[in-house]
Motif scaffolding. Structure first.
Motif, PDB file in Angstrom:
ATOM      1  N   ARG A 189     -16.168  42.910  13.428  1.00  0.00           N
ATOM      2  CA  ARG A 189     -17.178  42.337  14.541  1.00  0.00           C
ATOM      3  C   ARG A 189     -17.558  41.013  14.393  1.00  0.00           C
ATOM      4  O   ARG A 189     -17.630  40.210  15.201  1.00  0.00           O
ATOM      5  CB  ARG A 189     -18.257  43.326  14.867  1.00  0.00           C
ATOM      6  CG  ARG A 189     -17.982  44.664  15.291  1.00  0.00           C
ATOM      7  CD  ARG A 189     -17.370  44.653  16.742  1.00  0.00           C
ATOM      8  NE  ARG A 189     -17.042  45.931  17.299  1.00  0.00           N
ATOM      9  CZ  ARG A 189     -15.689  46.243  17.713  1.00  0.00           C
ATOM     10  NH1 ARG A 189     -14.740  45.320  17.602  1.00  0.00           N
ATOM     11  NH2 ARG A 189     -15.567  47.325  18.070  1.00  0.00           N
ATOM     12  N   GLU A 190     -17.766  40.642  13.019  1.00  0.00           N
ATOM     13  CA  GLU A 190     -17.960  39.080  12.782  1.00  0.00           C
ATOM     14  C   GLU A 190     -16.858  38.350  13.256  1.00  0.00           C
ATOM     15  O   GLU A 190     -17.040  37.137  13.672  1.00  0.00           O
ATOM     16  CB  GLU A 190     -18.554  39.062  11.487  1.00  0.00           C
ATOM     17  CG  GLU A 190     -19.585  39.869  10.927  1.00  0.00           C
ATOM     18  CD  GLU A 190     -19.867  39.850   9.380  1.00  0.00           C
ATOM     19  OE1 GLU A 190     -21.196  40.113   8.972  1.00  0.00           O
ATOM     20  OE2 GLU A 190     -18.901  39.507   8.499  1.00  0.00           O
ATOM     21  N   THR A 208     -28.120  44.033  17.845  1.00  0.00           N
ATOM     22  CA  THR A 208     -26.781  43.903  17.305  1.00  0.00           C
ATOM     23  C   THR A 208     -26.122  42.387  17.287  1.00  0.00           C
ATOM     24  O   THR A 208     -25.937  41.926  16.114  1.00  0.00           O
ATOM     25  CB  THR A 208     -25.916  44.617  17.899  1.00  0.00           C
ATOM     26  OG1 THR A 208     -26.469  46.234  17.776  1.00  0.00           O
ATOM     27  CG2 THR A 208     -24.765  44.919  16.860  1.00  0.00           C
ATOM     28  N   HIS A 222     -25.628  39.974  13.851  1.00  0.00           N
ATOM     29  CA  HIS A 222     -24.146  39.753  13.284  1.00  0.00           C
ATOM     30  C   HIS A 222     -24.074  38.117  13.515  1.00  0.00           C
ATOM     31  O   HIS A 222     -23.665  37.437  12.672  1.00  0.00           O
ATOM     32  CB  HIS A 222     -23.098  40.339  14.285  1.00  0.00           C
ATOM     33  CG  HIS A 222     -22.932  41.557  13.929  1.00  0.00           C
ATOM     34  ND1 HIS A 222     -23.627  42.732  14.255  1.00  0.00           N
ATOM     35  CD2 HIS A 222     -21.545  42.185  13.376  1.00  0.00           C
ATOM     36  CE1 HIS A 222     -22.969  43.897  13.875  1.00  0.00           C
ATOM     37  NE2 HIS A 222     -21.649  43.468  13.476  1.00  0.00           N
ATOM     38  N   ARG A 250     -25.703  36.796  10.307  1.00  0.00           N
ATOM     39  CA  ARG A 250     -24.772  36.900   9.304  1.00  0.00           C
ATOM     40  C   ARG A 250     -23.286  35.808   9.188  1.00  0.00           C
ATOM     41  O   ARG A 250     -23.066  35.161   8.281  1.00  0.00           O
ATOM     42  CB  ARG A 250     -23.956  38.157   9.080  1.00  0.00           C
ATOM     43  CG  ARG A 250     -25.115  39.396   8.954  1.00  0.00           C
ATOM     44  CD  ARG A 250     -24.466  40.761   8.780  1.00  0.00           C
ATOM     45  NE  ARG A 250     -25.501  41.733   8.622  1.00  0.00           N
ATOM     46  CZ  ARG A 250     -25.224  43.212   8.997  1.00  0.00           C
ATOM     47  NH1 ARG A 250     -24.024  43.366   9.688  1.00  0.00           N
ATOM     48  NH2 ARG A 250     -26.016  43.984   8.528  1.00  0.00           N
TER      49      ARG A 250
END
Length: 227
Positions: free
Chosen positions: A154-155, A190, A194, A197
């Motif tokens: 996902r990142e 969410t 993300h 991060r």
């Protein structure tokens, strides 16, 4: 794949939406042409289904806005009760990929959509180089200043979206529908987690030559800066 339906008949729009969603597509419905035109500034769509006769602006104006913003690679199909030869020719000359006569025959509708998608041969995504970051979508590898960075699935998907839209505000809902399209149990928090991060891993506080900032009340924007 994200579909936009522009249709002022709510019942008609809901049927088309249900058909497309049954095939696994994401769908957003607009009751007026101008609402879709305005959304083009902040949303990304892969396919447009447009009613030619709308309550506010003409289908030709909607089509011009789509082509100006999204280019000529994005499919646009019109649904219209105007089915004589001259009207059909006008619709296609203006840049539509196809038209579907009303009343819509739903099996034919889906067959035409699928036929257009089959003709759109996928092109291998090009490598992205912005600032000190190099990203290979095909190999799913990303490097920062020549050093490979380990990202989650996902990142990585989120990084692709940001790097393909440098300078553009991306709303949280748009990021959610693009990156987490098939996951029903996630929310905009969410996206924030993300994004935080990703900012650390890829040096998006300016170290990489890129700055990822929060735009109050809207979402996020990635800009180039001097490292």
């Amino acid at each position: 794949m994200n579909f936009a339906i522009v249709e002022d008949s709510r019942s008609q729009a809901e049927v088309l939406k249900a058909l497309l969603k049954s095939e696994g597509y994401q769908v957003e419905v607009f009751a007026e042409g101008q609402a879709l035109v305005d959304a083009l500034a902040t949303h990304t769509f892969d396919f447009f289904v447009v009613d030619w006769t709308l309550p506010d602006i003409g289908g030709d104006e909607v089509l011009k806005a789509i082509r100006a913003r999204c280019g000529w690679d994005v499919p646009v199909v019109f649904c219209t009760a105007r089915t004589d030869e001259e009207d059909a020719a006008d619709i296609l000359r203006l840049g539509a990929d196809d038209y579907i006569p009303k009343p819509i025959r739903y099996m034919e509708f889906m067959a035409r959509i699928q036929a257009i998608l089959r003709r759109r041969k996928p092109v291998a995504p090009a490598q992205i180089r912005v600032g000190g970051i190099e990203l290979d979508p095909s190999g799913r590898r990303v490097t920062l200043a020549g050093q490979e960075i380990d990202l989650t699935q996902r990142e990585f998907d989120l990084a692709v979206v940001f790097l393909q839209n440098v300078g553009r505000v991306l709303g949280r809902d748009e990021l959610l529908s693009t990156v987490w399209a098939r996951e029903a149990d996630v929310d905009t928090r969410t996206v924030d987690t993300h994004t935080s991060r990703l900012r650390k891993k890829l040096g998006l506080a300016g170290e990489s030559g890129l700055m990822l900032t929060s735009v109050y009340g809207q979402g996020y924007r990635l800009d180039t800066v001097k490292a």
